[in-house]
Design a protein around this motif. Structure first.
Motif, short mmCIF file in Angstrom:
data_model
loop_
_atom_site.label_atom_id
_atom_site.label_comp_id
_atom_site.label_asym_id
_atom_site.label_seq_id
_atom_site.Cartn_x
_atom_site.Cartn_y
_atom_site.Cartn_z
N LEU A 25 0.84 -1.21 0.00
CA LEU A 25 0.00 0.00 0.00
C LEU A 25 0.87 1.26 0.00
O LEU A 25 0.55 2.25 0.65
CB LEU A 25 -0.98 0.01 1.18
N ALA A 27 3.59 1.99 1.40
CA ALA A 27 4.16 2.41 2.70
C ALA A 27 5.60 2.90 2.46
O ALA A 27 6.31 2.40 1.59
CB ALA A 27 4.14 1.24 3.68
N ALA A 63 0.14 4.05 2.93
CA ALA A 63 -0.22 3.62 4.29
C ALA A 63 0.73 4.17 5.35
O ALA A 63 0.80 3.63 6.45
CB ALA A 63 -0.27 2.10 4.35
N TYR A 88 10.99 12.42 7.59
CA TYR A 88 9.67 13.04 7.41
C TYR A 88 9.72 14.56 7.52
O TYR A 88 9.11 15.27 6.72
CB TYR A 88 8.66 12.47 8.41
N ALA A 111 -2.93 6.95 4.97
CA ALA A 111 -2.89 6.66 6.41
C ALA A 111 -1.59 7.13 7.03
O ALA A 111 -0.55 7.25 6.35
CB ALA A 111 -3.05 5.15 6.65
N GLY A 112 -1.64 7.41 8.34
CA GLY A 112 -0.45 7.78 9.09
C GLY A 112 0.21 9.01 8.48
O GLY A 112 -0.44 9.96 8.04
N LEU A 141 1.27 5.82 18.82
CA LEU A 141 2.08 6.99 18.43
C LEU A 141 1.18 8.22 18.32
O LEU A 141 -0.05 8.12 18.37
CB LEU A 141 2.78 6.72 17.09
C1 LHQ Z 1 1.73 -2.32 5.52
C2 LHQ Z 1 1.41 -1.06 6.03
C3 LHQ Z 1 2.41 -0.36 6.74
C4 LHQ Z 1 3.83 -2.14 6.37
C5 LHQ Z 1 -0.32 -1.82 5.05
N1 LHQ Z 1 3.60 -0.92 6.89
N2 LHQ Z 1 2.94 -2.86 5.69
C6 LHQ Z 1 6.93 7.88 11.57
C7 LHQ Z 1 8.15 7.66 12.19
C8 LHQ Z 1 8.56 6.42 12.64
C9 LHQ Z 1 7.90 5.40 12.93
C10 LHQ Z 1 6.55 5.17 12.75
O1 LHQ Z 1 5.79 5.94 11.93
C11 LHQ Z 1 5.87 7.15 11.50
C12 LHQ Z 1 4.73 7.68 10.78
C13 LHQ Z 1 3.61 6.76 10.46
O2 LHQ Z 1 3.18 6.77 9.34
S1 LHQ Z 1 2.95 5.79 11.70
C14 LHQ Z 1 1.55 5.08 10.95
C15 LHQ Z 1 1.90 3.93 10.04
N3 LHQ Z 1 0.76 3.46 9.33
C16 LHQ Z 1 -0.21 2.75 9.88
O3 LHQ Z 1 -0.26 2.49 11.04
C17 LHQ Z 1 -1.27 2.20 8.93
C18 LHQ Z 1 -1.14 0.70 8.84
N4 LHQ Z 1 -2.05 0.17 7.84
C19 LHQ Z 1 -3.36 0.03 8.03
O4 LHQ Z 1 -3.91 0.40 9.03
C20 LHQ Z 1 -4.12 -0.60 6.93
O5 LHQ Z 1 -3.25 -1.33 6.10
C21 LHQ Z 1 -4.91 0.39 6.06
C22 LHQ Z 1 -6.07 1.00 6.88
C23 LHQ Z 1 -4.03 1.52 5.54
C24 LHQ Z 1 -5.53 -0.34 4.85
O6 LHQ Z 1 -6.23 -1.47 5.31
P1 LHQ Z 1 -6.62 -2.65 4.28
O7 LHQ Z 1 -7.21 -2.02 3.09
O8 LHQ Z 1 -7.45 -3.61 5.06
O9 LHQ Z 1 -5.24 -3.30 3.82
P2 LHQ Z 1 -4.31 -4.31 4.65
O10 LHQ Z 1 -4.22 -3.88 6.06
O11 LHQ Z 1 -4.76 -5.69 4.38
O12 LHQ Z 1 -2.87 -4.05 3.98
C25 LHQ Z 1 -2.49 -4.66 2.73
C26 LHQ Z 1 -1.04 -5.06 2.84
O13 LHQ Z 1 -0.25 -3.89 3.05
C27 LHQ Z 1 -0.79 -5.96 4.04
O14 LHQ Z 1 0.25 -6.84 3.71
P3 LHQ Z 1 -0.04 -8.38 3.37
O15 LHQ Z 1 1.30 -8.96 3.12
O16 LHQ Z 1 -0.75 -8.95 4.56
O17 LHQ Z 1 -0.92 -8.36 2.16
C28 LHQ Z 1 -0.30 -5.00 5.09
O18 LHQ Z 1 0.48 -5.61 6.08
C29 LHQ Z 1 0.52 -4.04 4.26
N5 LHQ Z 1 0.63 -2.75 4.91
N6 LHQ Z 1 0.13 -0.77 5.74
N7 LHQ Z 1 2.19 0.90 7.24
#
Ligand code: LHQ
Length: 264
Positions: A25, A27, A63, A88, A111-112, A141
């Motif tokens: 997505l 990321a 994401a 960032y 997201a995020g 966070l």
């Molecule tokens: C991901 C991610 C992701 C890795 C989807 N990473 N794989 C700054 C400084 C330092 C540290 C921390 O952060 C920051 C800033 C930030 O941005 S913190 C916030 C980080 N982002 C999130 O917490 C969002 C995480 N993602 C989600 O909540 C969902 O994926 C969303 C709502 C965006 C989409 O949901 P769905 O449409 O249901 O998709 P999914 O969750 O099934 O994701 C599809 C794939 O993408 C999946 O991998 P897979 O291998 O199982 O197919 C996810 O693991 C991967 N993915 N976001 N941030």
């Protein structure tokens, strides 16, 4: 196939930067940061570029931080301050100080940090199926990439707090109704509407756009008196530009203006 995490395409004055890790997505990892920053910097210095469009490949805009990336995920702990300092914060400052206009084309979930990267752009279009998710609280966070600033400025503290603390997705149409973005567009019309907006800006008076961005950014903290002085100074620059001469001449001659976008 390409290994690039950011695809760059140029056409008719429009530079399109596409975040390109669709299986994740889009990321952010460190490489994507480096490539995106390079893309903006090259667009800034490219005399043929008049507008930048930032979008995502596949079903998402982006994401946010790749939470599995080893640069932030160290032995289960997250070195978030370092990622903000090195990656960032410089990106948000770069976007916010670009003279050329930047359109965020939010094709899917943002997201995020990526929601806030999109919101740092000048004009935000979103497909109606897209949403903005301050996902941070779900992982313990706080909103970053300028989120606490942008949300508070655009929405006020009540909505900024609830969006941040509840971490619920804000659908594109509601984001438009709240004044967070410019426009939510039907999915089947989204690409065409973004392309039309980009084409319009590619023939706009780019120099005056840069000065306008500067004035509006300063208005966040200026008094009215200081802002009037700034408008005087910036208008003096705009008024001396070839595009202002062309704009007035074209108006008087009842013909479309042909702007170069250049300051002199
Ligand atoms: C991901 C991610 C992701 C890795 C989807 N990473 N794989 C700054 C400084 C330092 C540290 C921390 O952060 C920051 C800033 C930030 O941005 S913190 C916030 C980080 N982002 C999130 O917490 C969002 C995480 N993602 C989600 O909540 C969902 O994926 C969303 C709502 C965006 C989409 O949901 P769905 O449409 O249901 O998709 P999914 O969750 O099934 O994701 C599809 C794939 O993408 C999946 O991998 P897979 O291998 O199982 O197919 C996810 O693991 C991967 N993915 N976001 N941030």
């Amino acid at each position: 196939m390409t290994d690039s995490t950011v695809l760059v395409s140029k056409q008719g004055g429009v530079t399109k930067l596409t975040l390109n890790r669709p299986d994740k997505l889009n990321a952010f990892n460190t490489t994507m940061h480096q490539e995106l920053r390079a893309g903006f910097e090259q667009a800034a210095s490219d005399p043929d570029c008049r507008v930048i469009v930032l979008t995502g490949a596949g079903r998402a805009f982006s994401a946010g931080q790749d939470l599995a990336d080893s640069s932030v995920n160290k032995n289960g702990g997250v070195d978030a301050g370092s990622a903000l300092e090195k990656l960032y914060n410089p990106l948000i400052k770069l976007i916010s100080t670009m003279e050329k206009p930047i359109i965020a084309a939010v094709n899917g979930v943002a997201a995020g940090a990526s929601a806030n990267i999109a919101l740092a752009c000048d004009i935000v279009y979103a497909a109606k199926s897209a949403s903005f998710l301050q996902a941070f609280m779900r992982i313990g966070l706080i909103p970053d990439a300028g989120g606490t600033f942008t949300l508070t400025q655009l929405l006020g503290p009540a909505r900024a707090r609830a969006l941040s603390i509840l971490a619920e997705p804000l659908p594109a149409e509601k984001a438009e109704a709240w004044g967070l973005i410019w426009k939510a567009v039907d999915d089947d019309k989204f690409q065409d509407e973004v392309a039309a907006a980009a084409a319009k800006l590619a023939s706009a008076p780019t120099y005056a756009i840069g000065l306008t961005k500067k004035a509006i950014a300063a208005a966040m903290t200026n008094t009215l008196g200081a802002q009037l002085d700034l408008e005087r100074d910036l208008q003096r620059l705009a008024g001396a530009s070839p595009d202002a001469k062309e704009g007035v001449a074209a108006f008087l001659e009842k013909r479309p203006a042909r702007f170069t976008g250049r300051p002199s």
